[in-house]
Design a protein around this motif. Structure first.
Motif, mmCIF file in Angstrom:
data_model
loop_
_atom_site.group_PDB
_atom_site.id
_atom_site.type_symbol
_atom_site.label_atom_id
_atom_site.label_comp_id
_atom_site.label_asym_id
_atom_site.label_seq_id
_atom_site.Cartn_x
_atom_site.Cartn_y
_atom_site.Cartn_z
ATOM 1 N N LEU A 132 15.100 14.370 -9.571
ATOM 2 C CA LEU A 132 13.980 14.399 -8.613
ATOM 3 C C LEU A 132 13.607 14.957 -7.414
ATOM 4 O O LEU A 132 12.210 14.997 -6.917
ATOM 5 N N GLN A 133 14.149 13.940 -6.357
ATOM 6 C CA GLN A 133 14.158 14.188 -5.336
ATOM 7 C C GLN A 133 13.185 14.067 -4.588
ATOM 8 O O GLN A 133 12.244 14.475 -3.337
ATOM 9 N N VAL A 134 12.078 12.724 -4.374
ATOM 10 C CA VAL A 134 11.299 12.316 -4.763
ATOM 11 C C VAL A 134 11.418 11.459 -3.535
ATOM 12 O O VAL A 134 11.894 10.401 -3.543
ATOM 13 N N ASP A 135 10.140 10.907 -2.527
ATOM 14 C CA ASP A 135 10.515 10.821 -1.852
ATOM 15 C C ASP A 135 10.165 9.544 -1.670
ATOM 16 O O ASP A 135 8.752 8.540 -1.483
ATOM 17 N N MET A 136 10.578 7.785 -2.174
ATOM 18 C CA MET A 136 10.590 6.792 -2.273
ATOM 19 C C MET A 136 11.610 6.253 -1.094
ATOM 20 O O MET A 136 12.799 5.457 -1.898
ATOM 21 N N PRO A 137 11.126 5.699 -0.488
ATOM 22 C CA PRO A 137 11.638 5.177 0.849
ATOM 23 C C PRO A 137 12.226 3.588 0.482
ATOM 24 O O PRO A 137 13.385 2.632 1.194
ATOM 25 N N ILE A 138 10.894 2.937 -0.203
ATOM 26 C CA ILE A 138 11.515 1.583 -0.459
ATOM 27 C C ILE A 138 12.179 0.828 -1.356
ATOM 28 O O ILE A 138 13.181 0.646 -2.194
ATOM 29 N N GLU A 192 3.437 6.796 -6.886
ATOM 30 C CA GLU A 192 2.496 7.158 -7.537
ATOM 31 C C GLU A 192 3.086 8.726 -7.704
ATOM 32 O O GLU A 192 2.912 10.146 -8.271
ATOM 33 N N ARG A 193 3.970 9.365 -6.273
ATOM 34 C CA ARG A 193 4.535 9.893 -6.771
ATOM 35 C C ARG A 193 5.600 10.851 -7.722
ATOM 36 O O ARG A 193 5.857 11.905 -7.872
ATOM 37 N N SER A 209 0.841 -1.187 0.231
ATOM 38 C CA SER A 209 0.261 -0.097 0.037
ATOM 39 C C SER A 209 0.911 0.913 -0.451
ATOM 40 O O SER A 209 0.334 1.694 -0.591
ATOM 41 N N ASN A 210 1.996 1.299 0.976
ATOM 42 C CA ASN A 210 2.827 2.449 0.454
ATOM 43 C C ASN A 210 3.327 2.586 -0.688
ATOM 44 O O ASN A 210 3.453 3.391 -1.566
ATOM 45 N N ALA A 211 3.880 1.260 -1.156
ATOM 46 C CA ALA A 211 4.606 1.690 -2.719
ATOM 47 C C ALA A 211 3.401 2.125 -3.585
ATOM 48 O O ALA A 211 3.966 2.577 -4.630
#
Length: 329
Positions: free
Chosen positions: A297-303, A224-225, A217-219
């Motif tokens: 891009l610096q998108v928040d992508m922890p996974i 989307e981000r 679900s977080n993915a």
């Protein structure tokens, strides 16, 4: 009769050859391995993948001659791993694709260049967007071989062309629909393999179903981000081409990316996992491309970051997931 070239000898190429030839399209099928071509001609099945599928050689023409295969077709289906696309097509001139529709069944990006397959074909072979399609799931080749009910989405900027290809795919166990989000579908197909790696690592570390549900679900928010940053248009990510394809790759026993991740989580090195699988996990190459794209891009992508750190920086999976679990909601 539609004439279709399929480039690649793997399971997805074999599944597509089955669907198309059973719908009476003429399939010109290129395989890299000469022995595999000879075996298919003699015994009517692919010796390496989905060997239970038998082919009618009145409709399937296996060949080692790439130029001849492409020249004979109106549609060219790319079904080789993304890491090998450049090598496979290296000897073909741009003119080889003139007037043809190129269909990408590749779930990855061109390494080093960090571009989508459709971008690569436009940049290096002058194939315009309007003459390119992308095949998305959710659909595993193994279930096609078993004739399980399956769904495909054909992404394109030209919906009439996408619909024509959908008609070539539809049968009693395959439903196919066009969608006008070529780039979004293609990026999502890349990203879902990265997430499947994460799900496999989690399983290998003995995390349970509760954690995996949160991970997936977080993915979706992460995907989307990323899509909003790279190409912001409205798209319903709950659709089967997006969420559906992610779910089947994250959970299925047939997912090679999940299998690869599971081996990493259990302590295999990347090299040992690759040798034992003897199949390409597209997510291994894809996570590096996405990670490098995201530097700008610096998108928040922890996974994505976690998977990259494990595979390329050799951070312990257990340590990286301890950090990751505190970033999920």
């Amino acid at each position: 009769m539609e004439k279709i070239a399929i480039l690649g000898g793997g399971s997805w190429a074999t599944a597509l050859a089955k669907i198309l030839s059973e719908n009476r399209a003429h399939v010109h099928w290129w395989m890299r391995n000469k022995q595999d071509v000879q075996h298919l001609i003699q015994y009517r099945h692919n010796p390496r993948y989905l060997s239970q599928v038998s082919f009618d050689l009145d409709y399937v023409k296996p060949s080692k001659d790439l130029r001849a295969v492409v020249a004979a077709a109106d549609w060219v289906v790319l079904a080789v791993p993304a890491a090998f696309v450049q090598h496979v097509l290296a000897d073909l001139p741009a003119e080889a694709f003139k007037g043809k529709v190129v269909v990408s069944a590749v779930k990855g990006m061109i390494p080093q260049e960090n571009i989508l397959i459709t971008e690569y074909m436009e940049r290096h072979y002058q194939v315009p967007d309007a003459r390119q399609l992308v095949i998305a799931g959710p659909c595993h080749a193994e279930e096609v071989a078993l004739e399980k009910q399956s769904y495909l989405t054909i992404g394109s900027h030209d919906l009439p062309t996408a619909e024509r290809f959908c008609q070539l795919l539809r049968n009693r166990y395959v439903k196919a629909n066009p969608l006008d989000d070529l780039d979004g579908i293609e990026y999502c197909a890349v990203m879902k393999n990265v997430i499947a790696l994460a799900c496999g690592i989690a399983r290998g570390l003995n995390y349970g179903d509760n954690f995996q549900a949160v991970l997936v679900s977080n993915a979706m928010f992460e995907i989307e981000r990323f899509l909003d940053a790279i190409m912001p248009i409205h798209r319903a990510l709950s659709g089967s081409a997006y969420l559906g394809d992610l779910l089947v790759t994250a959970y299925s026993q047939f997912s090679r990316n999940r299998t690869f991740g599971n081996m990493i989580g259990r302590g295999y090195t990347v090299k040992s996992a690759q040798i034992e699988m003897n199949m390409v996990a597209e997510g291994y190459y894809a996570v590096r491309s996405i990670f490098e794209l995201n530097r700008e891009l610096q998108v928040d992508m922890p996974i994505t970051n976690a998977v990259y750190h494990i595979l390329y920086e050799r951070i312990s999976p257990a340590v990286e997931f301890e950090i990751l679990k505190d970033k999920l909601k």
